[in-house]
Write a protein that holds these residues in place. Structure first.
Motif, PDB file in Angstrom:
ATOM      1  N   THR A   5       8.724  -3.086   8.431  1.00 18.09           N
ATOM      2  CA  THR A   5       8.600  -2.096   8.692  1.00 18.09           C
ATOM      3  C   THR A   5       9.266  -0.806   7.848  1.00 18.09           C
ATOM      4  N   ASP A   9       5.254  -0.510  16.166  1.00 21.85           N
ATOM      5  CA  ASP A   9       6.131  -1.131  15.463  1.00 21.85           C
ATOM      6  C   ASP A   9       6.809  -1.905  16.480  1.00 21.85           C
ATOM      7  N   GLU A  10       7.140  -4.018  16.359  1.00 16.34           N
ATOM      8  CA  GLU A  10       7.979  -4.283  17.452  1.00 16.34           C
ATOM      9  C   GLU A  10       6.825  -4.247  18.672  1.00 16.34           C
TER      10      GLU A  10
HETATM   11 MG   LIG Z   1      11.346  -4.180  11.463  1.00  7.72          MG
END
Ligand SMILES: [Mg+2]
Ligand SMILES: Nc1ncnc2c1ncn2[C@@H]1O[C@H](COP(=O)(O)OP(=O)(O)OP(=O)(O)O)[C@@H](O)[C@H]1O
Length: 391
Positions: A46, A176-177
């Protein structure tokens, strides 16, 4: 320090190579790459993505960072939030990145009008002007039939294409994810969410995608298995450990920040040792740097963190990593607690958990606290816990 939170770009150590590669390729208008950043928990994904975002915005691209894990709980919320982030990025872009909120009252009229025009050109969405002057995308759902959600999904991604056309700039979508997008499969019309996503990806408007995630094996199966809709659509980049010199540098900066009076020479010696102890995993390095008292040997501190069942590294290694690798083992008490909550299948009182594992309630408190620190369980109410992922 930033334990567990993504670090600001200025504090990010190393990672220039990957950041530069992404920035260079994504801002090259002659190519149209899609990247997948893979790396285990807490390795720094991240932080890298946020730095890439910052650099791309400096080059005037329109960038949206979207944490899928936080949003993929229901399709309406997911799609509305994504639409809102897109509009926000667009208005920021129009406003020269002054971080203007999506507030019509605060937005110069010309910008507000452009945002409203844009939305009205996208099917399934309208805009709502709330009394405080905020522009909110408003979903126009028909009868919520299957086709409805699929249509809504396509409309949101269409918004990105339209923004790119109007802004005459590349739009970059960072998910993200990403693996959590599969949670949307449970909903009507989104069973084939990966096919819908592929459809968006293949439109080849001036929109680029970067996705990232920590469920490495799960993501690999999404991109690397021939049967998957996303097979060979992404260039994978694996985020690994830091090099030795950067590991040392990170450790030193953690210890120096704590101002515990460690001399330069002592710090240099310990810095050398850190790599042989924990390698270049940034998160381990930070934990050790935070736990070290500056006097006892680093080996002892490390032992304590790794061996004591409530030590942070012990928990981290046993749960966070093991779970991601799909082979949670060890840590009998932690395991037991997690299993008990999993069997229950719904949030549980800590007194009930204690009873089921056969220990007094105060005995399990620190385990519960650590399990929540590491996102294994989450507290839903006073003394009530549930698992974060029901795996
Ligand atoms: Mg992360
Ligand atoms: N290159 C780095 N320089 C400094 N700190 C770092 C670096 N990489 C990671 N960290 C530390 O590790 C922690 C985790 O970083 P980050 O949240 O970016 O990782 P992640 O891979 O996205 O983690 P998660 O799997 O939890 O989403 C941060 O709080 C930060 O303290």
């Amino acid at each position: 320090m930033f334990i567990g939170k993504p670090v600001p770009a200025a504090v990010l150590i190393d990672r220039d190579e990957i950041v530069n590669k992404l920035v260079k390729d994504i801002s090259n208008s002659r190519i149209h790459p899609s990247f997948a950043l893979l790396g285990y928990r807490r390795i720094g994904k991240t932080s890298i993505l946020l730095k890439v975002k910052e650099e791309l915005e400096r080059r005037e691209l329109v960038v949206v960072y979207f944490d899928v894990k936080e949003r993929a709980t229901d399709p309406e919320g997911f799609l509305r939030d994504l639409e809102e982030e897109l509009l926000s990025a667009y208005s920021n872009h129009l406003g020269g990145f002054q971080k203007v909120a999506l507030k019509a009252s605060g937005l110069p009229r010309t910008i507000a009008q452009k945002v409203i025009d844009l939305v009205s050109s996208v099917e399934s969405f309208g805009v709502e002007l709330s009394p405080d002057g905020t522009i909110m995308p408003k979903i126009k759902l028909g009868d919520k039939s299957e086709e409805d959600f699929a249509k809504l999904f396509r409309s949101v991604f269409k918004t990105a294409d339209v923004i790119a056309e109007r802004a005459k700039k590349r739009v970059v979508l960072i998910f993200d994810e990403f693996q959590d997008i599969l949670r949307l499969k449970e909903y009507k019309g989104l069973k084939n969410v990966l096919d819908l996503y592929r459809g968006a990806l293949q439109k080849r408007g001036n929109v680029c995608h970067i996705i990232s995630g920590s469920r490495v094996h799960m993501l690999r199966s999404i991109f690397e298995e021939p049967g998957s809709p996303l097979f060979q659509h992404f260039t994978s980049e694996t985020i690994g450990d830091l090099d030795e010199s950067y590991a040392t540098k990170l450790f030193s900066s953690v210890v120096e920040n704590r101002e515990i009076g460690v001399g330069k020479e002592e710090l240099r010696k310990s810095g050398k040792k850190i790599f042989s102890l924990v390698g270049g995993h940034p998160y381990y390095i930070i934990l050790l740097g935070e736990a070290w008292d500056g006097k006892s040997s680093l080996e002892n501190t490390f032992e304590r963190l790794i061996a004591a069942p409530t030590g942070s590294l012990y928990i981290y290694a046993n749960y966070v990593i093991a779970e991601d690798l799909g082979k949670a083992t060890g840590g009998p008490m932690l395991n037991k607690i997690v299993r008990v909550i999993a069997q229950e299948g719904k949030p549980m009182e800590s007194s009930e958990i204690a009873r089921k594992v056969g220990k007094p309630q105060n005995y399990i408190q620190s385990y519960l606290r650590h399990l929540s620190d590491y996102d294994v369980i989450t507290r839903v109410d006073r003394g009530v816990y549930r698992l974060v992922d029901n795996v």
